[in-house]
Design an enzyme around this catalytic site. Structure first.
Site, PDB file in Angstrom:
ATOM      1  N   CYS A   1      37.011 -12.113 -43.401  1.00  0.00           N
ATOM      2  CA  CYS A   1      37.177 -10.775 -42.845  1.00  0.00           C
ATOM      3  C   CYS A   1      36.076 -10.580 -41.811  1.00  0.00           C
ATOM      4  O   CYS A   1      34.890 -10.654 -42.153  1.00  0.00           O
ATOM      5  CB  CYS A   1      37.045  -9.752 -43.976  1.00  0.00           C
ATOM      6  SG  CYS A   1      37.106  -8.039 -43.439  1.00  0.00           S
ATOM      7  N   ASN A   2      36.476 -10.379 -40.571  1.00  0.00           N
ATOM      8  CA  ASN A   2      35.475 -10.184 -39.505  1.00  0.00           C
ATOM      9  C   ASN A   2      34.616  -8.961 -39.783  1.00  0.00           C
ATOM     10  O   ASN A   2      33.414  -8.959 -39.549  1.00  0.00           O
ATOM     11  CB  ASN A   2      36.179  -9.977 -38.158  1.00  0.00           C
ATOM     12  CG  ASN A   2      36.903 -11.214 -37.672  1.00  0.00           C
ATOM     13  OD1 ASN A   2      36.420 -11.922 -36.818  1.00  0.00           O
ATOM     14  ND2 ASN A   2      38.076 -11.470 -38.231  1.00  0.00           N
ATOM     15  N   THR A   3      35.259  -7.899 -40.293  1.00  0.00           N
ATOM     16  CA  THR A   3      34.565  -6.632 -40.495  1.00  0.00           C
ATOM     17  C   THR A   3      33.518  -6.762 -41.597  1.00  0.00           C
ATOM     18  O   THR A   3      32.384  -6.285 -41.452  1.00  0.00           O
ATOM     19  CB  THR A   3      35.596  -5.539 -40.865  1.00  0.00           C
ATOM     20  OG1 THR A   3      36.709  -5.659 -39.979  1.00  0.00           O
ATOM     21  CG2 THR A   3      35.004  -4.160 -40.763  1.00  0.00           C
TER      22      THR A   3
ATOM     23  N   TYR B   1      38.915  -1.721 -44.080  1.00  0.00           N
ATOM     24  CA  TYR B   1      37.457  -1.615 -44.073  1.00  0.00           C
ATOM     25  C   TYR B   1      36.952  -1.098 -42.720  1.00  0.00           C
ATOM     26  O   TYR B   1      35.893  -0.495 -42.642  1.00  0.00           O
ATOM     27  CB  TYR B   1      36.820  -3.001 -44.290  1.00  0.00           C
ATOM     28  CG  TYR B   1      36.712  -3.476 -45.720  1.00  0.00           C
ATOM     29  CD1 TYR B   1      37.370  -2.843 -46.766  1.00  0.00           C
ATOM     30  CD2 TYR B   1      35.925  -4.588 -46.021  1.00  0.00           C
ATOM     31  CE1 TYR B   1      37.261  -3.321 -48.068  1.00  0.00           C
ATOM     32  CE2 TYR B   1      35.797  -5.062 -47.322  1.00  0.00           C
ATOM     33  CZ  TYR B   1      36.477  -4.433 -48.347  1.00  0.00           C
ATOM     34  OH  TYR B   1      36.352  -4.905 -49.624  1.00  0.00           O
ATOM     35  N   GLY B   2      37.704  -1.416 -41.658  1.00  0.00           N
ATOM     36  CA  GLY B   2      37.260  -1.171 -40.276  1.00  0.00           C
ATOM     37  C   GLY B   2      36.599   0.181 -40.032  1.00  0.00           C
ATOM     38  O   GLY B   2      35.525   0.253 -39.439  1.00  0.00           O
TER      39      GLY B   2
ATOM     40  N   CYS C   1      40.400 -10.269 -36.027  1.00  0.00           N
ATOM     41  CA  CYS C   1      40.666  -9.700 -37.353  1.00  0.00           C
ATOM     42  C   CYS C   1      41.656 -10.640 -38.019  1.00  0.00           C
ATOM     43  O   CYS C   1      42.645 -11.047 -37.391  1.00  0.00           O
ATOM     44  CB  CYS C   1      41.257  -8.297 -37.211  1.00  0.00           C
ATOM     45  SG  CYS C   1      41.959  -7.641 -38.732  1.00  0.00           S
ATOM     46  N   THR C   2      41.374 -10.999 -39.277  1.00  0.00           N
ATOM     47  CA  THR C   2      42.208 -12.026 -39.910  1.00  0.00           C
ATOM     48  C   THR C   2      43.623 -11.544 -40.235  1.00  0.00           C
ATOM     49  O   THR C   2      44.490 -12.347 -40.562  1.00  0.00           O
ATOM     50  CB  THR C   2      41.530 -12.546 -41.197  1.00  0.00           C
ATOM     51  OG1 THR C   2      41.162 -11.429 -42.012  1.00  0.00           O
ATOM     52  CG2 THR C   2      40.313 -13.377 -40.869  1.00  0.00           C
ATOM     53  N   HIS C   3      43.863 -10.239 -40.129  1.00  0.00           N
ATOM     54  CA  HIS C   3      45.236  -9.747 -40.313  1.00  0.00           C
ATOM     55  C   HIS C   3      46.125 -10.075 -39.109  1.00  0.00           C
ATOM     56  O   HIS C   3      47.339 -10.224 -39.240  1.00  0.00           O
ATOM     57  CB  HIS C   3      45.251  -8.226 -40.509  1.00  0.00           C
ATOM     58  CG  HIS C   3      44.874  -7.771 -41.886  1.00  0.00           C
ATOM     59  ND1 HIS C   3      43.593  -7.832 -42.360  1.00  0.00           N
ATOM     60  CD2 HIS C   3      45.624  -7.235 -42.892  1.00  0.00           C
ATOM     61  CE1 HIS C   3      43.559  -7.346 -43.599  1.00  0.00           C
ATOM     62  NE2 HIS C   3      44.783  -6.975 -43.944  1.00  0.00           N
TER      63      HIS C   3
ATOM     64  N   GLU D   1      49.524  -5.218 -43.904  1.00  0.00           N
ATOM     65  CA  GLU D   1      49.460  -4.976 -45.356  1.00  0.00           C
ATOM     66  C   GLU D   1      50.833  -4.584 -45.914  1.00  0.00           C
ATOM     67  O   GLU D   1      51.206  -4.953 -47.015  1.00  0.00           O
ATOM     68  CB  GLU D   1      48.460  -3.840 -45.667  1.00  0.00           C
ATOM     69  CG  GLU D   1      47.001  -4.228 -45.555  1.00  0.00           C
ATOM     70  CD  GLU D   1      46.529  -5.198 -46.626  1.00  0.00           C
ATOM     71  OE1 GLU D   1      46.725  -4.908 -47.820  1.00  0.00           O
ATOM     72  OE2 GLU D   1      45.955  -6.248 -46.260  1.00  0.00           O
TER      73      GLU D   1
ATOM     74  N   ASP E   1      38.923 -10.880 -48.563  1.00  0.00           N
ATOM     75  CA  ASP E   1      39.191 -10.069 -47.371  1.00  0.00           C
ATOM     76  C   ASP E   1      39.415  -8.632 -47.843  1.00  0.00           C
ATOM     77  O   ASP E   1      39.632  -8.388 -49.034  1.00  0.00           O
ATOM     78  CB  ASP E   1      40.450 -10.597 -46.655  1.00  0.00           C
ATOM     79  CG  ASP E   1      40.814  -9.761 -45.427  1.00  0.00           C
ATOM     80  OD1 ASP E   1      39.896  -9.321 -44.708  1.00  0.00           O
ATOM     81  OD2 ASP E   1      42.013  -9.522 -45.191  1.00  0.00           O
ATOM     82  N   SER E   2      39.407  -7.704 -46.891  1.00  0.00           N
ATOM     83  CA  SER E   2      39.736  -6.320 -47.230  1.00  0.00           C
ATOM     84  C   SER E   2      41.185  -6.226 -47.719  1.00  0.00           C
ATOM     85  O   SER E   2      41.586  -5.192 -48.235  1.00  0.00           O
ATOM     86  CB  SER E   2      39.571  -5.439 -45.997  1.00  0.00           C
ATOM     87  OG  SER E   2      40.492  -5.851 -44.997  1.00  0.00           O
TER      88      SER E   2
HETATM   89  N1  DGL Z   1      41.003  -8.697 -42.056  1.00  0.00           N
HETATM   90  C1  DGL Z   1      39.941  -7.758 -41.729  1.00  0.00           C
HETATM   91  C2  DGL Z   1      39.127  -8.302 -40.568  1.00  0.00           C
HETATM   92  O1  DGL Z   1      39.183  -9.492 -40.323  1.00  0.00           O
HETATM   93  C3  DGL Z   1      40.532  -6.402 -41.576  1.00  0.00           C
HETATM   94  C4  DGL Z   1      39.512  -5.347 -41.577  1.00  0.00           C
HETATM   95  C5  DGL Z   1      39.959  -3.996 -42.072  1.00  0.00           C
HETATM   96  O2  DGL Z   1      40.307  -3.899 -43.244  1.00  0.00           O
HETATM   97  O3  DGL Z   1      39.902  -3.054 -41.279  1.00  0.00           O
HETATM   98  O4  DGL Z   1      38.415  -7.611 -39.908  1.00  0.00           O
END
Ligand code: DGL
Length: 268
Positions: free
Chosen positions: A73-75, A42-43, A183-185, A151, A10-11
């Site tokens: 990570c969705n992004t 990452y977004g 988003c997994t966060h 984070e 993930d990011s």
């Molecule tokens: N956990 C990432 C997701 O699912 C976060 C993306 C990011 O870092 O902006 O999209």
């Protein structure tokens, strides 16, 4: 039988919400988790940059001999999964906003999606929306600032509540009754979200479905590890090691934590 580990990345720390479900469902599997917290979020990054960062992580996980890679990570899934699938033979599991179950479950006809800018821009999101959510009203909201809150472990901060209220109250006004966490966060903020929406919205976290998909792919490719011993867990980060350790400690029991090892990238 295949004792090689599964790779999850993930990011940052958000993908641990997927890691947790994978461990619950597949206790015999060893997992290498890579948190790119040093480059998080990452977004807002351009697609080419997300592809590059994701590919570097995939190369690392392949060096660790991973038999299957989960883009938790969705992004990164939105930006990079097609490219990665074309270039690498290892099977990939990605994650995308769960529009289908939300659309099937809504009684008001309004669903809400909270995700990053990068996820909404991706063609996967648009295709899924067309295919599975064409008959409902979809209210989207970019969750700016929420990834950073997770984070930093500031779940209960005033900033977290203010942002969530700003993002969710307009959805409540529009009668949204299903909230897709894209988003997994964000699952780490479920207690705070619940305080705001009460029982007016059902919160959809796709992590359990992703874990089931990992299981199905392991079965299809005959890649299961033997179930005679518990998996071991390796964690790598490009960010601050203590933050990763703290988060893993928060979501594991003692036995799982004792089977966990932590490294900072560049110092392993
Ligand atoms: N956990 C990432 C997701 O699912 C976060 C993306 C990011 O870092 O902006 O999209």
């Amino acid at each position: 039988m295949n004792e090689a580990p599964i790779g999850i990345f993930d990011s940052g720390l958000g993908g641990l919400s997927v890691w947790k479900e994978a461990v619950r469902l597949l206790p015999g599997e060893s997992i290498v988790y890579y948190a790119d917290s040093g480059n998080c979020p990452y977004g807002p990054r351009p697609e080419e940059e997300i592809i590059h960062l994701s590919e570097e992580i995939v190369k690392f996980l392949l060096k660790k001999n991973c038999k299957l890679i989960v883009i938790a990570c969705n992004t990164a899934t939105a930006a990079a999964i097609s490219y990665l699938r074309e270039k690498y033979e290892v099977p990939f599991v990605g994650i995308e906003p769960a529009l289908k179950p939300a659309s099937l479950a809504t009684t008001s006809g309004h669903i809400g999606v909270l995700a990053t800018k990068g996820t909404f821009k991706g063609k996967h999101y648009l295709e899924t929306r067309k295919r599975h959510a064409w008959y409902v009203d979809v209210h989207i909201q970019v969750g700016d600032g929420l990834v950073e809150i997770v984070e930093n472990g500031h779940f209960d901060s005033q900033e977290a509540y203010l942002l969530l209220e700003n993002y969710l109250k307009p959805m409540l006004d529009k009668k949204v009754d299903q909230l897709v966490l894209g988003c997994t966060h964000y699952p780490f903020l479920i207690p705070q979200i619940k305080e705001i929406v009460g029982d007016r919205m059902k919160i959809i976290d796709p992590a359990p479905a992703v874990a089931r998909q990992i299981q199905a792919l392991l079965e299809e490719k005959e890649l299961f590890a033997s179930e005679n011993q518990a998996g071991i867990y390796e964690f790598y980060t490009t960010g601050i090691l203590a933050m990763l350790q703290r988060m893993v400690k928060m979501i594991t029991d003692t036995r799982e934590f004792n089977r966990s090892n932590f490294w900072k990238i560049g110092e392993e």
